[in-house]
Design a protein around this motif. Sequence first.
Motif: not given
Length: 210
Positions: A5-12, A49-57, A174-182
């Motif tokens: 599952a971790i491997g799949f997530q990394r690929e995604i 999580d969106n936070a992982l996508i954000h950092e990958a971008v 402040a509202p929450l960021s959609p990327h990390d929920g903070l």
Amino acid sequence: MGKRAIGFQREIVAEAARLICEERLTDYKQAKHKAAERLGLSARSQMPDNALIHEAVIEYQRLFGGAEYAGHLQALRRTAVRAMKLLRDFNPRMVGAAVSGAVTDAHRVRLHGFADKPEMLDMFLQDRNIPYETNDRRYRYPDGRIEDVPTCEFMAGDIGIEMAMFPVEDLRRAPLSPHDGLPMKRLTLEQAERLAEEPIELASEGEAYD
């Protein structure tokens, strides 16, 4: 979570970041599902999580974006500074991808402004003959509230600017960021000016192709 599952997530994560950067997607949820489909994975797969996508971008652009990415990011930040000076009556704050660097050429400058009545921004732009369009953006707050906040969208040269208008009391809520929920990171004019002068770090040619 198992190794598979971790491997799949990394690929995604990797494929979603590529889609965002190369196909100008701005919706992370759409990018994740499209990535899973491209990889032949089930739509029911556990999505990263969106936070992982954000950092990958950010990393993808650092590695492959080159001068075009750096120039666009710097232009966004410097345009934000000019817009904030023009709109200083609304206590503007710079937010969004231009703050973190997770931008593509599909992104625009995003600002938060504050006034007793949101239509004060409309009047401000009308008085200066600045063409604009109104819309709204949905924000989630730490207490669970979800609110649609009115926005004005206008152009500064070839760069789009979106300013969401909040009540004055939301300046410190402040509202929450959609990327990390903070709570979203909001930069003052002084902070935005410093950021706009920072060099954009890119990978060396050797690093990009390791």
